[in-house]
Design a protein around this motif. Structure first.
Motif, PDB file in Angstrom:
ATOM      1  N   LEU A 142       0.865  -1.178   0.000  1.00 44.82           N
ATOM      2  CA  LEU A 142       0.000   0.000   0.000  1.00 44.82           C
ATOM      3  C   LEU A 142       0.902   1.228   0.000  1.00 44.82           C
ATOM      4  O   LEU A 142       1.502   1.570   1.016  1.00 44.82           O
ATOM      5  CB  LEU A 142      -0.928  -0.024   1.220  1.00 44.82           C
ATOM      6  CG  LEU A 142      -1.678  -1.342   1.429  1.00 44.82           C
ATOM      7  CD1 LEU A 142      -2.553  -1.261   2.689  1.00 44.82           C
ATOM      8  CD2 LEU A 142      -2.534  -1.672   0.200  1.00 44.82           C
ATOM      9  N   ILE A 143       0.998   1.873  -1.149  1.00 48.52           N
ATOM     10  CA  ILE A 143       1.961   2.946  -1.345  1.00 48.52           C
ATOM     11  C   ILE A 143       1.375   4.273  -0.870  1.00 48.52           C
ATOM     12  O   ILE A 143       0.341   4.719  -1.350  1.00 48.52           O
ATOM     13  CB  ILE A 143       2.374   3.047  -2.830  1.00 48.52           C
ATOM     14  CG1 ILE A 143       2.776   1.664  -3.372  1.00 48.52           C
ATOM     15  CG2 ILE A 143       3.505   4.044  -2.984  1.00 48.52           C
ATOM     16  CD1 ILE A 143       3.910   0.994  -2.629  1.00 48.52           C
ATOM     17  N   HIS A 144       2.060   4.881   0.066  1.00 55.79           N
ATOM     18  CA  HIS A 144       1.600   6.119   0.693  1.00 55.79           C
ATOM     19  C   HIS A 144       1.475   7.239  -0.336  1.00 55.79           C
ATOM     20  O   HIS A 144       2.396   7.501  -1.095  1.00 55.79           O
ATOM     21  CB  HIS A 144       2.609   6.516   1.770  1.00 55.79           C
ATOM     22  CG  HIS A 144       2.085   7.507   2.754  1.00 55.79           C
ATOM     23  ND1 HIS A 144       2.870   8.069   3.727  1.00 55.79           N
ATOM     24  CD2 HIS A 144       0.849   8.033   2.931  1.00 55.79           C
ATOM     25  CE1 HIS A 144       2.157   8.898   4.462  1.00 55.79           C
ATOM     26  NE2 HIS A 144       0.918   8.884   3.997  1.00 55.79           N
ATOM     27  N   ARG A 145       0.328   7.874  -0.363  1.00 61.41           N
ATOM     28  CA  ARG A 145       0.096   9.005  -1.243  1.00 61.41           C
ATOM     29  C   ARG A 145      -0.796  10.014  -0.534  1.00 61.41           C
ATOM     30  O   ARG A 145      -1.521   9.677   0.406  1.00 61.41           O
ATOM     31  CB  ARG A 145      -0.609   8.561  -2.537  1.00 61.41           C
ATOM     32  CG  ARG A 145       0.287   7.836  -3.546  1.00 61.41           C
ATOM     33  CD  ARG A 145       1.267   8.790  -4.201  1.00 61.41           C
ATOM     34  NE  ARG A 145       1.992   8.148  -5.288  1.00 61.41           N
ATOM     35  CZ  ARG A 145       3.105   7.465  -5.167  1.00 61.41           C
ATOM     36  NH1 ARG A 145       3.631   7.301  -3.958  1.00 61.41           N
ATOM     37  NH2 ARG A 145       3.713   6.946  -6.213  1.00 61.41           N
ATOM     38  N   GLN A 168       8.366  -1.826   4.325  1.00 64.77           N
ATOM     39  CA  GLN A 168       7.542  -0.884   5.086  1.00 64.77           C
ATOM     40  C   GLN A 168       8.055   0.540   4.933  1.00 64.77           C
ATOM     41  O   GLN A 168       7.268   1.487   4.780  1.00 64.77           O
ATOM     42  CB  GLN A 168       7.526  -1.285   6.563  1.00 64.77           C
ATOM     43  CG  GLN A 168       6.688  -2.516   6.869  1.00 64.77           C
ATOM     44  CD  GLN A 168       6.761  -2.878   8.340  1.00 64.77           C
ATOM     45  OE1 GLN A 168       7.840  -3.101   8.892  1.00 64.77           O
ATOM     46  NE2 GLN A 168       5.620  -2.927   8.986  1.00 64.77           N
ATOM     47  N   ALA A 169       9.378   0.690   4.990  1.00 67.40           N
ATOM     48  CA  ALA A 169       9.959   2.025   4.827  1.00 67.40           C
ATOM     49  C   ALA A 169       9.685   2.568   3.431  1.00 67.40           C
ATOM     50  O   ALA A 169       9.373   3.748   3.258  1.00 67.40           O
ATOM     51  CB  ALA A 169      11.461   1.974   5.101  1.00 67.40           C
ATOM     52  N   MET A 170       9.779   1.699   2.416  1.00 64.78           N
ATOM     53  CA  MET A 170       9.509   2.118   1.042  1.00 64.78           C
ATOM     54  C   MET A 170       8.051   2.544   0.868  1.00 64.78           C
ATOM     55  O   MET A 170       7.760   3.538   0.196  1.00 64.78           O
ATOM     56  CB  MET A 170       9.846   0.992   0.070  1.00 64.78           C
ATOM     57  CG  MET A 170      11.324   0.755  -0.140  1.00 64.78           C
ATOM     58  SD  MET A 170      11.624  -0.465  -1.436  1.00 64.78           S
ATOM     59  CE  MET A 170      11.742  -1.955  -0.480  1.00 64.78           C
ATOM     60  N   GLN A 171       7.139   1.788   1.454  1.00 61.67           N
ATOM     61  CA  GLN A 171       5.719   2.132   1.336  1.00 61.67           C
ATOM     62  C   GLN A 171       5.434   3.487   1.966  1.00 61.67           C
ATOM     63  O   GLN A 171       4.716   4.308   1.400  1.00 61.67           O
ATOM     64  CB  GLN A 171       4.865   1.061   2.027  1.00 61.67           C
ATOM     65  CG  GLN A 171       4.826  -0.270   1.324  1.00 61.67           C
ATOM     66  CD  GLN A 171       4.001  -1.283   2.105  1.00 61.67           C
ATOM     67  OE1 GLN A 171       2.807  -1.439   1.872  1.00 61.67           O
ATOM     68  NE2 GLN A 171       4.647  -1.986   3.025  1.00 61.67           N
ATOM     69  N   PHE A 172       6.012   3.710   3.150  1.00 61.30           N
ATOM     70  CA  PHE A 172       5.778   4.973   3.857  1.00 61.30           C
ATOM     71  C   PHE A 172       6.372   6.151   3.096  1.00 61.30           C
ATOM     72  O   PHE A 172       5.754   7.205   2.954  1.00 61.30           O
ATOM     73  CB  PHE A 172       6.377   4.892   5.263  1.00 61.30           C
ATOM     74  CG  PHE A 172       6.223   6.153   6.070  1.00 61.30           C
ATOM     75  CD1 PHE A 172       4.992   6.501   6.604  1.00 61.30           C
ATOM     76  CD2 PHE A 172       7.305   6.998   6.292  1.00 61.30           C
ATOM     77  CE1 PHE A 172       4.842   7.676   7.342  1.00 61.30           C
ATOM     78  CE2 PHE A 172       7.166   8.158   7.031  1.00 61.30           C
ATOM     79  CZ  PHE A 172       5.930   8.493   7.556  1.00 61.30           C
ATOM     80  N   HIS A 173       7.588   5.959   2.577  1.00 65.59           N
ATOM     81  CA  HIS A 173       8.287   7.035   1.855  1.00 65.59           C
ATOM     82  C   HIS A 173       7.723   7.207   0.445  1.00 65.59           C
ATOM     83  O   HIS A 173       7.979   8.216  -0.195  1.00 65.59           O
ATOM     84  CB  HIS A 173       9.783   6.706   1.802  1.00 65.59           C
ATOM     85  CG  HIS A 173      10.630   7.829   1.323  1.00 65.59           C
ATOM     86  ND1 HIS A 173      10.706   9.049   1.964  1.00 65.59           N
ATOM     87  CD2 HIS A 173      11.466   7.928   0.243  1.00 65.59           C
ATOM     88  CE1 HIS A 173      11.541   9.845   1.317  1.00 65.59           C
ATOM     89  NE2 HIS A 173      12.009   9.190   0.268  1.00 65.59           N
ATOM     90  N   ASP A 174       7.025   6.243  -0.047  1.00 66.96           N
ATOM     91  CA  ASP A 174       6.336   6.127  -1.341  1.00 66.96           C
ATOM     92  C   ASP A 174       7.266   5.799  -2.503  1.00 66.96           C
ATOM     93  O   ASP A 174       6.837   5.696  -3.650  1.00 66.96           O
ATOM     94  CB  ASP A 174       5.423   7.318  -1.652  1.00 66.96           C
ATOM     95  CG  ASP A 174       6.056   8.524  -2.338  1.00 66.96           C
ATOM     96  OD1 ASP A 174       7.103   8.401  -2.996  1.00 66.96           O
ATOM     97  OD2 ASP A 174       5.464   9.614  -2.220  1.00 66.96           O
ATOM     98  N   HIS A 175       8.540   5.586  -2.221  1.00 68.00           N
ATOM     99  CA  HIS A 175       9.477   5.090  -3.227  1.00 68.00           C
ATOM    100  C   HIS A 175      10.745   4.633  -2.521  1.00 68.00           C
ATOM    101  O   HIS A 175      10.921   4.885  -1.326  1.00 68.00           O
ATOM    102  CB  HIS A 175       9.808   6.164  -4.278  1.00 68.00           C
ATOM    103  CG  HIS A 175      10.498   7.377  -3.734  1.00 68.00           C
ATOM    104  ND1 HIS A 175       9.817   8.498  -3.311  1.00 68.00           N
ATOM    105  CD2 HIS A 175      11.814   7.640  -3.510  1.00 68.00           C
ATOM    106  CE1 HIS A 175      10.674   9.410  -2.876  1.00 68.00           C
ATOM    107  NE2 HIS A 175      11.903   8.911  -2.984  1.00 68.00           N
ATOM    108  N   VAL A 176      11.603   3.955  -3.257  1.00 67.49           N
ATOM    109  CA  VAL A 176      12.899   3.574  -2.703  1.00 67.49           C
ATOM    110  C   VAL A 176      13.962   4.437  -3.377  1.00 67.49           C
ATOM    111  O   VAL A 176      13.924   4.668  -4.578  1.00 67.49           O
ATOM    112  CB  VAL A 176      13.194   2.073  -2.917  1.00 67.49           C
ATOM    113  CG1 VAL A 176      13.198   1.699  -4.378  1.00 67.49           C
ATOM    114  CG2 VAL A 176      14.521   1.691  -2.273  1.00 67.49           C
ATOM    115  N   CYS A 177      14.871   4.952  -2.561  1.00 64.54           N
ATOM    116  CA  CYS A 177      15.923   5.822  -3.059  1.00 64.54           C
ATOM    117  C   CYS A 177      17.148   5.638  -2.185  1.00 64.54           C
ATOM    118  O   CYS A 177      17.076   5.001  -1.119  1.00 64.54           O
ATOM    119  CB  CYS A 177      15.457   7.281  -3.066  1.00 64.54           C
ATOM    120  SG  CYS A 177      15.089   7.922  -1.412  1.00 64.54           S
ATOM    121  N   PRO A 178      18.308   6.171  -2.582  1.00 55.59           N
ATOM    122  CA  PRO A 178      19.496   6.025  -1.749  1.00 55.59           C
ATOM    123  C   PRO A 178      19.308   6.556  -0.334  1.00 55.59           C
ATOM    124  O   PRO A 178      19.895   6.030   0.619  1.00 55.59           O
ATOM    125  CB  PRO A 178      20.554   6.826  -2.517  1.00 55.59           C
ATOM    126  CG  PRO A 178      20.120   6.742  -3.944  1.00 55.59           C
ATOM    127  CD  PRO A 178      18.622   6.781  -3.895  1.00 55.59           C
TER     128      PRO A 178
END
Length: 326
Positions: free
Chosen positions: A53-56, A154-164
């Motif tokens: 569930l991607i945060h938006r 979980q961190a990716m979903q909250f941040h809404d993407h994965v990045c460095p």
């Protein structure tokens, strides 16, 4: 539609479902019931780790995406606002083109992105995933990596993407687990100075938030940045293990060395979307999950009492200088 286009059946382990349902609100209507619909038909679930569930923000369009990790193909479906609120019987009379404003299927392997820069510049400019290109491509590829853990997801979903930045926060948490683990009656207090994407990983995984006064966020002025020593240029913040019983906090000033992984990317002449290099950095960062100290540096150790901790947290105080970071 996605099951047909990607040729998968209910419960397939190779399939990831992603959506902003539950966050998106269309015409003041919430969308959380769509989540049950995904599970009912596709078999993807939160418990199996293949429904994310991607945060938006609530005013964003409602969308669904399905990814097959064996073929690296994805189907993206963005819902027309006009159909939200219609009954199931009404929806069943409509074609896919009448329900979705965007139906896109393509391959999103990192190799394809690297080998076809012109095509992916065009795809990014045309927003083939409604502006979610960086988000969906990054999360899909990291999810398909067998080293990926659910807390990282979980961190990716909250941040809404994965990045460095998110990856750096996750690796800092790994270091805290090793070198400053919590015991009974203890909690972390973080002074995010300077702030970047890493801090969303702390909120998601450690439940340390600004609102609960577990995190204090301070930006550095340009003058403060310029005055930092070369060693301290990678400063990520102050991480304090507070013991409520003793009234003493043990702290680490930690930095993060992005150059170690940037130097391995090898995309100096790449002409595609600039975020592709970020995705490659994330892929390389996965190699350091068991040795986070290779990238996370300890710049200083210190102890504080309650008054000293409150002072470090206060506005207008140069927290780094106070604990000897120059």
């Amino acid at each position: 539609m996605a099951m047909e286009q990607l040729s998968f059946t209910k419960g397939g382990d190779n399939v990831l479902a992603m959506t902003d349902a539950g966050y998106a609100m269309i015409n003041r209507q919430t969308t959380e019931k769509c989540i049950d619909g995904i599970t009912a038909l596709s078999g993807c679930t939160v418990g199996k780790g293949n429904l994310l569930l991607i945060h938006r923000s609530k005013e964003q369009p409602l969308w669904f995406a399905f990814f097959r990790k064996d073929t690296k193909e994805i189907v993206y479906l963005q819902v027309k606002e006009s159909v939200v609120g219609k009954s199931i019987s009404d929806l069943n009379t409509l074609s896919g083109g009448e329900i979705f404003s965007n139906i896109t299927k393509t391959n999103i392997s990192l190799d394809d992105l690297v080998n076809n820069p012109d095509q992916w510049n065009e795809n990014a400019n045309n927003k083939i995933f409604g502006g979610n290109e960086f988000s969906l491509i990054g999360i899909s590829n990291i999810w398909s990596d067998p080293r990926c853990t659910y807390d990282f997801l979980q961190a990716m979903q909250f941040h809404d993407h994965v990045c460095p930045g998110v990856s750096s926060g996750y690796l800092i948490i790994k270091c805290l687990d090793k070198y400053l683990p919590l015991q009974s009656g203890q909690s972390y207090n973080i002074i995010a100075c300077p702030p970047w994407c890493k801090d969303d990983a702390f909120q998601s995984i450690l439940n340390i938030t600004v609102g609960k006064k577990g995190m204090y966020v301070k930006a550095l002025t340009k003058e403060q940045e310029d005055n930092l020593s070369q060693e301290a240029k990678g400063i990520a913040g102050l991480y304090i293990r507070w013991d409520a019983k003793t009234g003493v906090g043990e702290g680490l000033a930690l930095g993060f060395d992005f150059d170690v992984i940037r130097n391995q990317v090898g995309l100096e002449s790449y002409t595609g979307p600039e975020w592709v290099s970020k995705l490659k950095i994330n892929e390389i960062a996965m190699n350091y999950l068991d040795q986070p100290e290779t990238l996370v540096t300890t710049l200083n150790r210190f102890t504080v009492n309650a008054d000293q901790l409150a002072y470090l947290q206060a506005a207008g105080v140069d927290s780094l200088a106070k604990i000897g970071i120059k």
